[in-house]
Design an enzyme around this catalytic site. Structure first.
Site, PDB file in Angstrom:
ATOM      1  N   ASN A 151       0.792  -1.233   0.000  1.00  0.00           N
ATOM      2  CA  ASN A 151       0.000   0.000   0.000  1.00  0.00           C
ATOM      3  C   ASN A 151       0.826   1.285   0.000  1.00  0.00           C
ATOM      4  O   ASN A 151       0.381   2.310  -0.500  1.00  0.00           O
ATOM      5  CB  ASN A 151      -1.005  -0.004   1.156  1.00  0.00           C
ATOM      6  N   GLU A 249       4.276  -4.379  12.297  1.00  0.00           N
ATOM      7  CA  GLU A 249       3.309  -3.297  12.071  1.00  0.00           C
ATOM      8  C   GLU A 249       2.136  -3.934  11.346  1.00  0.00           C
ATOM      9  O   GLU A 249       2.283  -4.376  10.213  1.00  0.00           O
ATOM     10  CB  GLU A 249       3.984  -2.218  11.212  1.00  0.00           C
ATOM     11  N   CYS A 283      -3.295   0.817   6.723  1.00  0.00           N
ATOM     12  CA  CYS A 283      -3.533   0.359   8.104  1.00  0.00           C
ATOM     13  C   CYS A 283      -4.086   1.512   8.924  1.00  0.00           C
ATOM     14  O   CYS A 283      -4.701   1.313   9.960  1.00  0.00           O
ATOM     15  CB  CYS A 283      -2.298  -0.257   8.739  1.00  0.00           C
ATOM     16  N   GLU A 463       8.023   2.731  14.064  1.00  0.00           N
ATOM     17  CA  GLU A 463       8.809   3.124  12.902  1.00  0.00           C
ATOM     18  C   GLU A 463       8.832   4.646  12.908  1.00  0.00           C
ATOM     19  O   GLU A 463       8.035   5.290  13.580  1.00  0.00           O
ATOM     20  CB  GLU A 463       8.166   2.590  11.635  1.00  0.00           C
TER      21      GLU A 463
HETATM   22  C1  UN1 Z   1      -0.346   2.960   6.400  1.00  0.00           C
HETATM   23  O1  UN1 Z   1      -1.446   3.352   6.718  1.00  0.00           O
HETATM   24  O2  UN1 Z   1      -0.196   1.804   5.996  1.00  0.00           O
HETATM   25  O3  UN1 Z   1      -0.319   7.887   8.034  1.00  0.00           O
HETATM   26  C2  UN1 Z   1       0.833   3.864   6.474  1.00  0.00           C
HETATM   27  C3  UN1 Z   1      -0.096   8.185   6.901  1.00  0.00           C
HETATM   28  C4  UN1 Z   1       1.008   7.621   6.033  1.00  0.00           C
HETATM   29  C5  UN1 Z   1       1.471   6.281   6.358  1.00  0.00           C
HETATM   30  C6  UN1 Z   1       0.381   5.271   6.435  1.00  0.00           C
HETATM   31  N1  UN1 Z   1       2.040   8.595   6.033  1.00  0.00           N
HETATM   32  O4  UN1 Z   1      -0.689   9.038   6.394  1.00  0.00           O
END
Ligand code: UN1
Length: 499
Positions: A151, A249, A283, A463
């Site tokens: 993703n 994660e 996620c 992370e």
């Molecule tokens: C993810 O949701 O898999 O939080 C990562 C955000 C991104 C990263 C998301 N910079 O907006």
């Protein structure tokens, strides 16, 4: 169609098996991106042998020099940003505005790592004894196995690899099989920027063979995995048995809570971005929308209307709001949850189907979907769907909203829309998630802050930010006694006299 290679032993090489898999554009499956190595455990073995040599060289390189390489990687990513955004959109589907952001996150991570080369702090603290110094400092660990999802094809690999490399480790990188092209370009850039070739190994393939071989390999003491909670459990069991350091994660079931006093225009814009950006395949996606009773009907009807006007399409075409899902099994999963939601008694207010015609038949498209009349505890409300499906729940007061938010097995992100500072501060304190946003949706993580979640979202590591450098380094302590005498800790006190 172009045939790509692995990067093992400091060179671009074909897989030992001689077999390849096809990578296709999820917006139009007749568009073949390329053929990529279907590697096996044998390729991983070769990668580990080479990475061990790379590690010996790299660990002896001063951290500021390692940081310079990270900075040059960032520079090259800046130069190729538009090209990478385009190829990422082609193999992954999300719109160009989003893939540009994904590359930018990699750039930010590179420059952050570059500057960390001149810090990488340990501590110097006073000793209990006279004429004795006590200090801690960081050492690299070894070869790190990096297993990443589809993703965020650029951001997530960089979140893991740049800190790992800055700390002096070598990496074996297995990108998700749906996005191998972005992984290829990232490694190309790393080598061009001057990273000694054996420090990075790229092994393409599927999780069941390459991912499993990495996780099970005794020569890889560190594993970082982003993916489903189910796969993470298997990875965790193996790493536990083998005493490996592991960062996980995993899933999320993130809620946005909109209170009666909220700015509804802002909340509306936020939920559209949070729920349907990246076609809900984050996620951090907003998959639950909790609306307080007084504004429930108004916000929901405005949301349904706006959602209907979102334009599905090829992420590389102008005007596309929402791209396709990544593959057929993602479509199947979303369809399954639409059925589950209906059988649980929730109402589909919009979407719920694969779109017909409009040039969308050749891709894995699914309509942005909103379920109303969802009750806490339904599977629809509890389980991660990883698609454009939003469950809407009505709530009465703060306690109820926070309880619903917390009553899931995940804990990545949460969002509260309110003008009441007390509610906002309570949210910070009481919501069981790794991240809480006030008046912003559940996504928007920045590279220099720790990213991660509680409960079954993760295993305690983060992370991004400074914390990730702790994960990729071993803390060593040094004591230096220049008193010329035997000073016995805990036996002789700080005044030098016996206790
Ligand atoms: C993810 O949701 O898999 O939080 C990562 C955000 C991104 C990263 C998301 N910079 O907006």
């Amino acid at each position: 169609m172009k045939t790509f290679k692995n990067f093992i032993g400091g060179d671009w090489v074909p897989p030992i098996s001689g077999e390849y898999f096809e990578n296709r554009n999820p917006a139009d499956v007749s568009d073949e991106v390329g053929r990529f190595p279907l590697s096996t455990a044998n390729d991983v073995d070769r990668a580990v042998e080479s990475a061990k040599r790379g590690f010996e060289l790299w660990r002896a390189t001063p951290a500021p020099a390692r940081g310079d390489v990270m900075r040059r990687i960032g520079d090259l990513m800046v130069k190729r940003k538009e090209e990478i955004a385009d190829l990422m959109s082609r193999e992954m589907g999300k719109p160009l505005t989003e893939t540009r952001g994904d590359v930018q996150e990699g750039i930010d991570t590179a420059y952050y790592a570059g500057s960390e080369g001149r810090r990488l702090f340990g501590h110097t603290v006073p000793s209990e004894m006279k004429n004795k110094w006590a200090m801690s400092f960081r050492r690299p660990i070894g070869v790190c196995g990096i297993i990443t999802p589809f993703n965020f094809p650029m951001a997530i690999p960089t979140w893991k690899m740049f800190p790992a490399l800055l700390c002096g480790n070598a990496c074996i990188f297995k990108p998700a099989e749906d996005v191998p092209h972005t992984g290829h370009v990232l490694v190309e850039i790393m080598v061009e920027a001057g990273l000694p070739p054996e420090v990075i190994q790229l092994v393409h393939g599927v999780g069941e063979s390459v991912g499993a071989a990495i996780v099970n390999h005794p020569g890889i003491p560190v594993i970082s995995f982003t993916g489903s909670t189910e796969t993470g459990r298997i990875v965790g069991e193996t790493c536990g048995r083998m005493h490996k350091r592991l960062s996980l994660e995993m899933g999320g079931k993130n809620a946005m809570m909109v209170f009666n006093d909220a700015d509804l225009d802002l909340a509306l814009e936020g939920v559209l971005w949070g729920a349907f950006g990246t076609t809900g395949q984050r996620c951090t996606a907003t998959s639950r929308l909790l609306i307080q009773d007084r504004v429930h009907d108004e916000l929901l009807s405005r949301l349904v209307e706006k959602t209907k006007s979102l334009k599905l399409g090829d992420g590389r075409k102008k005007g596309t709001d929402v791209g396709p899902l990544i593959n057929q099994s993602a479509v199947d999963k979303v369809e399954k949850y639409v059925d589950i939601g209906q059988s649980e008694g929730a109402d589909v207010l919009t979407g719920g189907r694969r779109p017909q015609g409009k040039g969308l038949d050749n891709g894995y498209f699914f309509e942005p979907t909103i379920f109303g009349r969802v009750r806490a505890g339904m599977r629809l409300e509890q389980e991660e769907i990883f698609g454009p499906v939003l469950s809407v729940i009505r709530f009465r007061d703060t306690d109820e909203a926070f309880a619903i938010n917390n009553d899931v097995k995940y804990g990545l992100s949460s969002s509260v829309y309110t003008r009441d500072v007390n509610v906002a501060m309570r949210a910070m304190n009481e919501l069981d998630t790794g991240i809480t946003y006030i008046n912003a949706p559940t996504i928007g993580a920045e590279a220099h802050l720790p990213f991660g979640g509680v409960k079954q979202t993760g295993n305690g590591h983060r992370e991004g930010g400074w914390e990730v450098y702790e994960f990729y380094s071993e803390t060593k302590v040094g004591y230096l006694d220049f008193s010329g005498a035997l000073q016995r800790a805990q036996i002789v006190n700080y005044l030098g006299t016996p206790d």
